[in-house]
Design an enzyme around this catalytic site. Structure first.
Site, PDB file in Angstrom:
ATOM      1  N   ILE A   1      -4.302 -63.086   0.642  1.00 51.45           N
ATOM      2  CA  ILE A   1      -4.299 -62.157   1.695  1.00 51.45           C
ATOM      3  C   ILE A   1      -3.758 -60.984   1.285  1.00 51.45           C
ATOM      4  O   ILE A   1      -4.078 -59.894   1.675  1.00 51.45           O
ATOM      5  CB  ILE A   1      -3.431 -63.029   2.899  1.00 51.45           C
ATOM      6  CG1 ILE A   1      -4.203 -64.192   3.310  1.00 51.45           C
ATOM      7  CG2 ILE A   1      -3.263 -61.917   4.011  1.00 51.45           C
ATOM      8  CD1 ILE A   1      -3.291 -64.783   4.357  1.00 51.45           C
TER       9      ILE A   1
ATOM     10  N   THR B   1      -0.023 -72.357   8.932  1.00 50.68           N
ATOM     11  CA  THR B   1      -1.043 -73.356   8.525  1.00 50.68           C
ATOM     12  C   THR B   1      -1.550 -74.280   9.307  1.00 50.68           C
ATOM     13  O   THR B   1      -0.502 -74.632  10.525  1.00 50.68           O
ATOM     14  CB  THR B   1      -0.830 -73.793   7.160  1.00 50.68           C
ATOM     15  OG1 THR B   1      -1.669 -75.115   6.640  1.00 50.68           O
ATOM     16  CG2 THR B   1       0.746 -74.561   7.475  1.00 50.68           C
TER      17      THR B   1
ATOM     18  N   TYR C   1       4.597 -79.601   2.677  1.00 55.90           N
ATOM     19  CA  TYR C   1       4.224 -78.485   2.749  1.00 55.90           C
ATOM     20  C   TYR C   1       4.009 -78.050   4.551  1.00 55.90           C
ATOM     21  O   TYR C   1       4.575 -76.989   4.847  1.00 55.90           O
ATOM     22  CB  TYR C   1       2.600 -78.239   2.346  1.00 55.90           C
ATOM     23  CG  TYR C   1       1.842 -77.054   2.653  1.00 55.90           C
ATOM     24  CD1 TYR C   1       2.365 -75.785   2.238  1.00 55.90           C
ATOM     25  CD2 TYR C   1       0.758 -77.101   3.370  1.00 55.90           C
ATOM     26  CE1 TYR C   1       1.794 -74.723   2.489  1.00 55.90           C
ATOM     27  CE2 TYR C   1       0.194 -75.975   3.791  1.00 55.90           C
ATOM     28  CZ  TYR C   1       0.555 -74.825   3.412  1.00 55.90           C
ATOM     29  OH  TYR C   1      -0.125 -73.704   3.596  1.00 55.90           O
TER      30      TYR C   1
ATOM     31  N   TYR D   1       4.778 -70.783  -0.384  1.00 59.31           N
ATOM     32  CA  TYR D   1       4.442 -72.091  -1.461  1.00 59.31           C
ATOM     33  C   TYR D   1       3.266 -72.779  -0.978  1.00 59.31           C
ATOM     34  O   TYR D   1       3.467 -73.504   0.031  1.00 59.31           O
ATOM     35  CB  TYR D   1       5.760 -72.727  -1.591  1.00 59.31           C
ATOM     36  CG  TYR D   1       5.603 -74.166  -2.469  1.00 59.31           C
ATOM     37  CD1 TYR D   1       6.288 -74.073  -3.708  1.00 59.31           C
ATOM     38  CD2 TYR D   1       4.917 -75.066  -2.155  1.00 59.31           C
ATOM     39  CE1 TYR D   1       6.097 -75.062  -4.418  1.00 59.31           C
ATOM     40  CE2 TYR D   1       4.678 -76.422  -2.802  1.00 59.31           C
ATOM     41  CZ  TYR D   1       5.562 -76.102  -4.302  1.00 59.31           C
ATOM     42  OH  TYR D   1       5.366 -77.137  -5.102  1.00 59.31           O
ATOM     43  N   THR D   2       2.151 -72.813  -1.393  1.00 60.20           N
ATOM     44  CA  THR D   2       0.985 -73.542  -1.047  1.00 60.20           C
ATOM     45  C   THR D   2       0.617 -74.632  -1.869  1.00 60.20           C
ATOM     46  O   THR D   2      -0.759 -75.252  -1.439  1.00 60.20           O
ATOM     47  CB  THR D   2      -0.112 -72.480  -0.885  1.00 60.20           C
ATOM     48  OG1 THR D   2      -0.509 -72.028  -2.274  1.00 60.20           O
ATOM     49  CG2 THR D   2       0.168 -71.386  -0.194  1.00 60.20           C
TER      50      THR D   2
END
Length: 297
Positions: free
Chosen positions: A12, A101, A125, A61-62
């Site tokens: 992004i 998310t 997550y 953190y993905t």
């Protein structure tokens, strides 16, 4: 407008920075190793030095599976970081745009999720991202969280690039067909932030523009359906498409559980923020053009 962008090289942020410049904004992008989002002193120093008029947080953190083993790190980046940004932004009197998310939901609902549905993350997550949303908005009510899903672009690591790479290496591929959602292109998410900034700067706390809003591409599909579209586009550009086989989630086990239903209802984004969902098929065409220039030749 002076805009502090947290993150610089992610999907992004890479799309956002040139769009901010084109819109006449002055952007400063910070990321490790020179900036630690989880360090209160560094966050305060960044605000003091750059004196932003708005903040866009693109950092996260993905690593969904690795988060199960790195809980502290995931929560530091995804929860502590947004809280610190919110506190500094509130003190400076500036709004924040933040990305979250679909993983804040467990995926068990039969219909698309609305902002009114109670979150119930089933992994680290998702839990860390939900904690970040809550901490940010508690610290700075003049914030917008854009919940999105299945983010792709010509940059970084994502499903489109993985499919193209595997498609060049393998004559056959198995792709999950019982997880539902909507691909979302980073360019559209970046454009949304740029479009929001003038309104956020002028809006007071309590304005309906602030809060959590769902924003994904449209229409809904599955990972298998998305893969079919990717390879159809790649074939038009000269790449041989592998044979695709639809499989279930149970046939592709992962450390972290994925939501079976990642469909987000984006009605509020269109009605309140003036951000209608973009057709991911158009975004895919642009992405494939960028990734496959000259491949047909």
């Amino acid at each position: 407008m002076r805009v502090l962008v947290i993150g610089r090289t992610g999907q992004i942020a890479t799309e956002l920075l040139p769009r901010l410049a084109a819109a006449g904004h002055e952007a400063v992008a910070l990321e490790p190793p020179e900036f630690d989002l989880t360090d209160a002193g560094q966050v305060a120093a960044a605000f003091a030095r750059h004196r932003p008029e708005a903040v866009v947080n693109c950092a996260a953190y993905t690593a969904v599976d690795r988060a199960e083993e790195e809980r502290d790190l995931a929560f530091a980046v995804n929860a502590t970081g947004p809280r610190l940004l919110g506190e500094a932004a509130a003190e400076a009197g500036v709004p924040v745009v933040h990305y979250s998310t679909d993983y804040v939901f467990d995926g068990s609902k039969a219909a698309p999720y609305t902002e009114a549905d109670p979150p119930n993350p089933v992994g680290v997550y998702g839990a860390s991202k939900l904690a970040g949303e809550q901490a940010l908005h508690a610290a700075q009510p003049r914030s917008v969280t854009l919940r999105t899903a299945w983010v792709c672009s010509p940059h970084g690591n994502n499903f489109v690039k993985t499919m193209l790479r595997f498609g060049r290496e393998r004559p056959e591929m198995r792709v999950v067909a019982d997880q539902h959602g909507a691909p979302t292109f980073a360019a559209d998410l970046a454009a949304a932030a740029v479009a929001l900034l003038p309104r956020l700067a002028a809006a007071s706390a309590g304005d309906p523009v602030f809060g959590v809003t769902h924003l994904t591409g449209m229409p809904y599909t599955t990972w298998h359906g998305f893969a079919e579209a990717i390879f159809a586009g790649a074939a038009r550009r000269g790449q041989t498409a592998p044979q695709l086989t639809a499989i279930t989630t149970a046939e592709y086990p992962t450390k972290a559980r994925r939501p079976a239903n990642s469909r987000l209802d984006c009605t509020r984004a269109a009605r309140v923020l003036g951000l209608p969902p973009q057709d991911w098929r158009a975004g895919l065409e642009r992405c494939l053009d960028a990734l496959m220039k000259g491949s047909a030749a």
